[in-house]
Design a protein around this motif. Structure first.
Motif, mmCIF file in Angstrom:
data_model
loop_
_atom_site.group_PDB
_atom_site.id
_atom_site.type_symbol
_atom_site.label_atom_id
_atom_site.label_comp_id
_atom_site.label_asym_id
_atom_site.label_seq_id
_atom_site.Cartn_x
_atom_site.Cartn_y
_atom_site.Cartn_z
ATOM 1 N N SER A 87 0.850 -1.192 0.000
ATOM 2 C CA SER A 87 0.000 0.000 0.000
ATOM 3 C C SER A 87 0.885 1.241 0.000
ATOM 4 C CB SER A 87 -0.911 -0.001 1.231
ATOM 5 O OG SER A 87 -1.690 1.178 1.263
ATOM 6 N N ALA A 88 0.854 1.992 -1.099
ATOM 7 C CA ALA A 88 1.668 3.208 -1.214
ATOM 8 C C ALA A 88 0.746 4.407 -1.303
ATOM 9 C CB ALA A 88 2.563 3.118 -2.445
ATOM 10 N N THR A 89 0.640 5.144 -0.224
ATOM 11 C CA THR A 89 -0.332 6.241 -0.157
ATOM 12 C C THR A 89 0.306 7.570 0.220
ATOM 13 O OG1 THR A 89 -0.850 5.618 2.131
ATOM 14 C CG2 THR A 89 -2.257 4.718 0.416
ATOM 15 N N GLY A 90 1.616 7.683 0.107
ATOM 16 C CA GLY A 90 2.260 8.945 0.439
ATOM 17 C C GLY A 90 2.687 9.024 1.891
ATOM 18 N N VAL A 91 3.167 10.191 2.286
ATOM 19 C CA VAL A 91 3.746 10.381 3.618
ATOM 20 C C VAL A 91 3.127 11.598 4.285
ATOM 21 C CG1 VAL A 91 5.876 10.866 4.890
ATOM 22 C CG2 VAL A 91 5.934 9.344 2.911
ATOM 23 N N THR A 92 2.756 11.449 5.550
ATOM 24 C CA THR A 92 2.296 12.565 6.373
ATOM 25 C C THR A 92 3.330 12.828 7.460
ATOM 26 O OG1 THR A 92 -0.020 11.980 6.010
ATOM 27 C CG2 THR A 92 0.467 13.402 7.888
ATOM 28 N N PRO A 93 3.806 14.067 7.601
ATOM 29 C CA PRO A 93 4.813 14.363 8.639
ATOM 30 C C PRO A 93 4.298 13.992 10.029
ATOM 31 C CG PRO A 93 4.587 16.213 7.127
ATOM 32 C CD PRO A 93 3.466 15.265 6.806
ATOM 33 N N ASN A 94 5.041 13.156 10.724
ATOM 34 C CA ASN A 94 4.627 12.705 12.058
ATOM 35 C C ASN A 94 5.211 13.646 13.111
ATOM 36 O OD1 ASN A 94 3.572 11.194 14.121
ATOM 37 N ND2 ASN A 94 5.182 9.636 14.070
ATOM 38 N N THR A 95 4.625 14.831 13.234
ATOM 39 C CA THR A 95 5.157 15.865 14.122
ATOM 40 C C THR A 95 4.532 15.842 15.514
ATOM 41 O OG1 THR A 95 3.493 17.418 13.283
ATOM 42 C CG2 THR A 95 5.641 17.407 12.184
ATOM 43 N N GLU A 96 3.434 15.125 15.693
ATOM 44 C CA GLU A 96 2.675 15.189 16.946
ATOM 45 C C GLU A 96 3.514 14.955 18.204
ATOM 46 O OE1 GLU A 96 -1.357 13.224 18.949
ATOM 47 O OE2 GLU A 96 -0.818 12.794 16.863
ATOM 48 N N PRO A 97 4.435 13.985 18.223
ATOM 49 C CA PRO A 97 5.215 13.766 19.454
ATOM 50 C C PRO A 97 6.076 14.951 19.871
ATOM 51 C CG PRO A 97 5.399 11.883 17.960
ATOM 52 C CD PRO A 97 4.749 12.981 17.187
ATOM 53 N N ALA A 128 15.119 17.072 9.686
ATOM 54 C CA ALA A 128 15.461 16.600 8.338
ATOM 55 C C ALA A 128 14.543 15.449 7.959
ATOM 56 C CB ALA A 128 16.924 16.155 8.284
ATOM 57 N N GLY A 129 14.334 15.283 6.668
ATOM 58 C CA GLY A 129 13.536 14.158 6.184
ATOM 59 C C GLY A 129 12.054 14.445 6.157
ATOM 60 N N ASP A 130 11.249 13.389 6.362
ATOM 61 C CA ASP A 130 9.798 13.485 6.200
ATOM 62 C C ASP A 130 9.140 14.463 7.167
ATOM 63 O OD1 ASP A 130 10.175 11.540 4.326
ATOM 64 O OD2 ASP A 130 9.361 9.898 5.518
ATOM 65 N N ILE A 131 9.756 14.678 8.306
ATOM 66 C CA ILE A 131 9.117 15.498 9.344
ATOM 67 C C ILE A 131 9.199 16.985 9.049
ATOM 68 C CG2 ILE A 131 11.129 15.853 10.838
ATOM 69 C CD1 ILE A 131 9.311 15.278 13.233
ATOM 70 N N CYS A 132 10.098 17.388 8.150
ATOM 71 C CA CYS A 132 10.322 18.817 7.943
ATOM 72 C C CYS A 132 9.688 19.310 6.649
ATOM 73 C CB CYS A 132 11.818 19.139 7.960
ATOM 74 S SG CYS A 132 12.690 18.679 6.452
ATOM 75 N N THR A 133 9.506 20.628 6.583
ATOM 76 C CA THR A 133 9.040 21.300 5.374
ATOM 77 C C THR A 133 10.093 22.317 4.967
ATOM 78 O OG1 THR A 133 6.708 21.057 5.975
ATOM 79 C CG2 THR A 133 7.249 22.775 4.381
ATOM 80 N N ARG A 146 8.860 13.698 -0.248
ATOM 81 C CA ARG A 146 9.223 12.867 0.897
ATOM 82 C C ARG A 146 9.599 11.455 0.462
ATOM 83 N NH1 ARG A 146 5.910 16.903 3.094
ATOM 84 N NH2 ARG A 146 6.833 17.769 4.999
ATOM 85 N N LEU A 147 10.836 11.338 -0.001
ATOM 86 C CA LEU A 147 11.434 10.089 -0.443
ATOM 87 C C LEU A 147 12.609 9.757 0.454
ATOM 88 C CD1 LEU A 147 11.557 11.000 -4.234
ATOM 89 C CD2 LEU A 147 9.968 9.380 -3.200
ATOM 90 N N TRP A 148 12.969 8.467 0.536
ATOM 91 C CA TRP A 148 14.099 8.090 1.394
ATOM 92 C C TRP A 148 15.393 8.715 0.897
ATOM 93 C CZ3 TRP A 148 18.306 5.560 -0.518
ATOM 94 C CH2 TRP A 148 18.171 4.937 -1.769
#
Length: 272
Positions: A87-97, A128-133, A146-148
């Motif tokens: 299942s490839a549905t994109g990435v959402t920044p996991n900033t909540e923590p 850096a990475g998926d968490i940032c804009t 948001r790619l590895w």
């Protein structure tokens, strides 16, 4: 929540099918995944799955007799059994923590805003990475995705920026942010994406040039004002380095017109 799969997600997994048959693709359009059943859950549900369409001339079979490890139910009411589901549905920044008790500036996509040195709005905090804009003014032929690969580049650059800051030194923007580039494989074809490969942000002021050799290669070039702004290369084209230089140098190619993709012209040698 989990990290991006990266390039080696299938290492250690046995991806060999239970049967030998020709590779065929069936696409279900205008639908989404409604529910996923494990084998026992599907047995209890008493529902019926459809056979995977392999032979369009035989439409009389309506029920799949195979027993599968997992089943997927779609919103169009069709159910298929599978060996496994990707299942490839994109990435959402996991900033909540990290938001509780902190006042980070967030981007429109919910990521932590970072400047040209990967620094967030809080002192001595980098991301850096998926968490940032990325909130700096980007190169005209680079965009965040948001790619590895991009996450790894950002991680390296963030470490460099942190080391420079601790020593009181300045550092220049890393070259990897000059041009968007991603290389992968899809159905065993090499796929190269360069620059504004889908005309991102160019509006209607652009033109596309195509070259396609069935079963071998597909080349799409995005042009704007005679300059190459992006490209999609599928197959062994050997043009990625040439196109990368043409995009970075913003060479005026308007005089070449459609001859730019003429297969009888050795572009790699011509623009060397």
């Amino acid at each position: 929540m989990g990290s991006a799969l990266g390039p080696d997600w299938h290492e250690g997994l046995n991806l060999k099918g239970t049967k030998e048959f020709s590779h065929k693709i069936h696409i279900e359009t205008m639908c989404e995944v409604k529910k996923i059943y494990l084998q026992e859950e599907f047995r209890i549900s008493k529902k019926k799955s459809l056979p995977f369409p392999r032979d369009h001339s035989n439409q009389s079979v309506t029920t799949d007799k195979e027993i599968w490890p997992v089943y997927v139910e779609l919103t169009n009411e069709k159910i298929y059994g599978c060996d496994f589901i990707v299942s490839a549905t994109g990435v959402t920044p996991n900033t909540e923590p990290f938001l509780c008790g902190n006042s980070f500036d967030l981007g429109e996509d919910g990521g932590l805003k970072v400047d040209a040195h990967m620094h967030t709005s809080l002192s001595d905090i980098y991301a850096a990475g998926d968490i940032c804009t990325a909130s700096w003014r980007p190169s005209p032929v680079w965009q965040q995705m948001r790619l590895w690969t991009q996450a790894r580049q950002m991680g390296w650059y963030a470490a460099k920026c942190m080391a420079a800051a601790s020593l009181g030194e300045s550092t220049d923007m890393d070259f990897s942010f000059e041009l968007f580039a991603h290389v992968t494989k899809f159905f065993n074809y090499k796929v190269v994406l360069l620059g504004k490969y889908n005309a991102q942000g160019l509006g209607s002021d652009h033109e596309l040039m195509l070259r396609c050799t069935k079963g071998q290669e597909y080349i799409k070039v995005v042009m704007q004002n005679g300059r190459m702004m992006g490209a999609v290369l599928i197959g062994e084209t050997d043009l990625e380095e040439t196109f990368e230089n043409l995009i970075l140098n913003q060479t005026d190619l308007s005089s070449y017109g459609e001859d730019l993709l003429d297969p009888n012209i050795d572009l790699e040698d011509y623009f060397d």
